[in-house]
Scaffold this active site. Structure first.
Site, mmCIF file in Angstrom:
data_model
loop_
_atom_site.group_PDB
_atom_site.id
_atom_site.type_symbol
_atom_site.label_atom_id
_atom_site.label_comp_id
_atom_site.label_asym_id
_atom_site.label_seq_id
_atom_site.Cartn_x
_atom_site.Cartn_y
_atom_site.Cartn_z
ATOM 1 N N SER A 229 17.496 -3.282 11.085
ATOM 2 C CA SER A 229 18.078 -4.097 12.163
ATOM 3 C C SER A 229 18.489 -3.263 13.372
ATOM 4 O O SER A 229 18.999 -2.144 13.229
ATOM 5 C CB SER A 229 19.307 -4.841 11.632
ATOM 6 N N LYS A 280 22.139 -15.723 4.188
ATOM 7 C CA LYS A 280 22.348 -16.806 5.155
ATOM 8 C C LYS A 280 22.779 -18.126 4.498
ATOM 9 O O LYS A 280 23.419 -18.955 5.120
ATOM 10 C CB LYS A 280 21.092 -17.031 5.986
ATOM 11 N N ASP A 316 20.502 -18.571 15.640
ATOM 12 C CA ASP A 316 19.038 -18.464 15.586
ATOM 13 C C ASP A 316 18.399 -19.674 16.270
ATOM 14 O O ASP A 316 17.311 -19.583 16.830
ATOM 15 C CB ASP A 316 18.551 -18.424 14.123
ATOM 16 N N ALA A 340 8.037 -21.394 4.969
ATOM 17 C CA ALA A 340 9.014 -22.439 4.629
ATOM 18 C C ALA A 340 10.234 -21.811 3.968
ATOM 19 O O ALA A 340 10.888 -22.403 3.122
ATOM 20 C CB ALA A 340 8.369 -23.473 3.706
HETATM 21 P P1 ATR Z 1 13.007 -15.839 4.894
HETATM 22 O O1 ATR Z 1 14.301 -16.487 4.649
HETATM 23 O O2 ATR Z 1 13.082 -14.544 5.656
HETATM 24 O O3 ATR Z 1 12.041 -16.768 5.496
HETATM 25 P P2 ATR Z 1 12.099 -16.309 2.248
HETATM 26 O O4 ATR Z 1 13.017 -17.450 2.133
HETATM 27 O O5 ATR Z 1 11.930 -15.406 1.077
HETATM 28 O O6 ATR Z 1 12.511 -15.368 3.462
HETATM 29 O O7 ATR Z 1 10.691 -16.848 2.726
HETATM 30 C C1 ATR Z 1 9.626 -16.008 2.902
HETATM 31 C C2 ATR Z 1 8.459 -16.796 3.431
HETATM 32 O O8 ATR Z 1 7.336 -15.931 3.433
HETATM 33 C C3 ATR Z 1 8.106 -17.989 2.553
HETATM 34 O O9 ATR Z 1 7.537 -18.977 3.359
HETATM 35 C C4 ATR Z 1 7.058 -17.356 1.626
HETATM 36 O O10 ATR Z 1 6.118 -18.259 1.085
HETATM 37 P P3 ATR Z 1 6.449 -19.011 -0.319
HETATM 38 O O11 ATR Z 1 7.442 -20.074 0.042
HETATM 39 O O12 ATR Z 1 5.148 -19.556 -0.733
HETATM 40 O O13 ATR Z 1 7.024 -17.976 -1.223
HETATM 41 C C5 ATR Z 1 6.319 -16.476 2.598
HETATM 42 N N1 ATR Z 1 5.583 -15.431 1.889
HETATM 43 C C6 ATR Z 1 6.120 -14.388 1.253
HETATM 44 N N2 ATR Z 1 5.141 -13.632 0.720
HETATM 45 C C7 ATR Z 1 3.968 -14.217 1.040
HETATM 46 C C8 ATR Z 1 2.598 -13.913 0.798
HETATM 47 N N3 ATR Z 1 2.241 -12.834 0.123
HETATM 48 N N4 ATR Z 1 1.672 -14.736 1.297
HETATM 49 C C9 ATR Z 1 2.021 -15.824 1.983
HETATM 50 N N5 ATR Z 1 3.292 -16.173 2.245
HETATM 51 C C10 ATR Z 1 4.265 -15.374 1.793
#
Ligand code: ATR
Length: 459
Positions: A229, A280, A316, A340
């Site tokens: 960060s 969060k 945000d 998502a």
């Molecule tokens: P954040 O709060 O930062 O968004 P998160 O809640 O862990 O972190 O969400 C990560 C996002 O990245 C999700 O949309 C996740 O997809 P899934 O809901 O299917 O898990 C996506 N993501 C993480 N790794 C991924 C990958 N290898 N390919 C595609 N999407 C990925």
């Protein structure tokens, strides 16, 4: 006060803000009394002489009796201070004190594997009538350890309290805010001899160390990880611009640590916190009042702390809208949101409120459908004016992102990433190849941080 640690045989102040030098004589090949005497005489600033043995984390390899003999000689040179480890017997301290009573004695205690739970007991065990300052340096295995050290320093006089290691930086920066006697810093990265020691340049330029005092308000970032960060750069620069007596530090923290964290900070002058992943959502039970935006998003990124009460909001939402609204009108625009997760929620809420029509695309399509339902995103669009990425930039997400960009981004698309490190994410790179107009993640970062800084100013 800033103490510059010197391992070599020259004394040159790294900045005018240095108030004290520590000569680490254990780093010398051989102790040269004449040289030490000359160095003490060469500066108007007080000098600490330290001859740290290996067993206490230093470099001195000789026998303990030879070391004590050296200390007895060194104290005759009348440094302002001499550092004696807790292992030096009380009787030896008496002897050293008798040789040159005006020299102030620092009694130091190091623990290289943990921070004892009862630091006050550790201090009591060090007590000796001839000691002027007590120094406790213990390894912090968590931010909670570092906070316990800060609270401990706040509660005792004549103490230098340092948490070593990655988690301990906040104790080094915040020493003047909790009333610590001084803090050690290295001249540069090469001379950083202790784990977690910051450079004088960092202390002075980033954290404005010489401006910090008992009235300084503490702000910070909680989350895990926090290393990437730039919040500390933004907020501390903001305080400088606005002549605010405030400082911003990072606290790496996990969900199970939240309860103890909020307990520990009660006595510290912490007035606000930025919240990042994965906290969060989990921070919400510790909040006294949440505003409508944060409640509807279901995620908090800003905590204001006033009179022990914690108020939550989410900047945000504003952060994502501002860069977009500077370029286009959002009402009735068709937007594709990639992801998502927690980060997507603020984006989706912001855009729904602004009247955009939203499609969510996610690896786990069920999660996308749930979010679409929650935020009432009914869209069967095939063409998108705006594509926003909310998923992390890494090797694993690369192919997923590239495919989506290739299918949905054209030269007429406004492509925005909310990830700001690296600047040129894979999403941005692919969108550039497609000829899209780009909004870098740093724009959202700056917009949400500015909003947060303005809120913090009110505390
Ligand atoms: P954040 O709060 O930062 O968004 P998160 O809640 O862990 O972190 O969400 C990560 C996002 O990245 C999700 O949309 C996740 O997809 P899934 O809901 O299917 O898990 C996506 N993501 C993480 N790794 C991924 C990958 N290898 N390919 C595609 N999407 C990925």
């Amino acid at each position: 006060m800033l103490a510059q640690v010197i391992t070599g045989q020259e004394i040159v102040a790294a900045t005018q803000q240095v108030g004290l030098f520590e000569l680490r004589l254990d780093y010398w090949q051989a102790i040269d009394m004449a040289r030490v005497e000359k160095l003490i005489a060469s500066t108007p600033l007080p000098v600490i002489l330290t001859l740290r043995p290996m067993s206490e984390g230093g470099r001195y390899q000789g026998s303990e009796s030879t070391r004590i003999a050296w200390l007895k000689k060194l104290i005759t040179l009348s440094p302002a201070y001499i550092d004696l480890e807790h292992t030096v017997a009380d009787g030896v301290i008496d002897e050293l004190h008798a040789i040159n009573p005006p020299v102030k004695i620092i009694r130091s205690y190091h623990h290289f594997t943990e921070t004892p739970l009862d630091l006050t007991a550790a201090l009591a065990a060090l007590h000796h009538p001839a000691v002027h300052t007590y120094k406790l340096a213990t390894l912090a295995n968590s931010t909670l350890d570092a906070l316990r050290m800060l609270v401990f320093v706040q509660q005792h006089d004549n103490v230098v309290g340092i948490s070593m290691g990655e988690y301990g930086s906040c104790t080094r920066i915040l020493a003047p805010v909790v009333g610590g006697c001084w803090t050690y810093a290295s001249e540069n990265e090469e001379s950083a001899i202790a784990p977690g020691l910051l450079t004088i340049a960092e202390m002075v330029r980033i954290y404005r160390y010489s401006h910090l005092n008992l009235q300084t308000k503490i702000f910070g970032l909680i989350g895990n990880p926090v290393a990437q960060s730039d919040g500390h750069l933004f907020h501390n620069a903001y305080y400088q611009q606005h002549a605010s007596n405030a400082v911003y530090v990072k606290f790496r923290l996990t969900k199970p640590e939240l309860a103890e964290f909020f307990q520990l900070i009660k006595t510290l002058p912490i007035y606000g916190l930025s919240v990042t992943m994965p906290l969060k959502e989990s921070v919400q039970p510790f909040v006294h009042q949440i505003d409508t935006t944060a409640e509807k998003v279901g995620a908090v990124n800003t905590l204001s702390i006033k009179n022990g009460k914690v108020f939550a909001t989410n900047t945000d939402v504003m952060g994502v809208l501002q860069p977009l609204e500077q370029r286009t009108q959002l009402k009735a625009k068709s937007v594709l949101v990639i992801g998502a997760g927690g980060a997507a929620r603020a984006v989706i809420y912001a855009l729904r409120n602004a009247g955009a029509s939203i499609t969510i695309i996610n690896r786990d399509t069920n999660k996308a459908a749930l979010l679409a339902e929650k935020f009432d995103c009914r869209s069967d669009a095939k063409y998108f004016d705006i594509v926003i990425n909310t998923i992390p930039d890494n090797q694993e997400t690369s192919a997923f992102i590239q495919e989506i960009v290739n299918e949905n981004v054209t030269s007429r698309t406004l492509a925005m990433d909310i990830v700001y490190k690296p600047r040129e994410t894979r999403f941005i790179q692919h969108a550039k190849i497609r000829g899209a107009e780009i909004i870098y993640g740093e724009e959202m970062f700056l917009a949400q941080a500015l909003e947060q800084a303005k809120l913090f100013q009110k505390n």
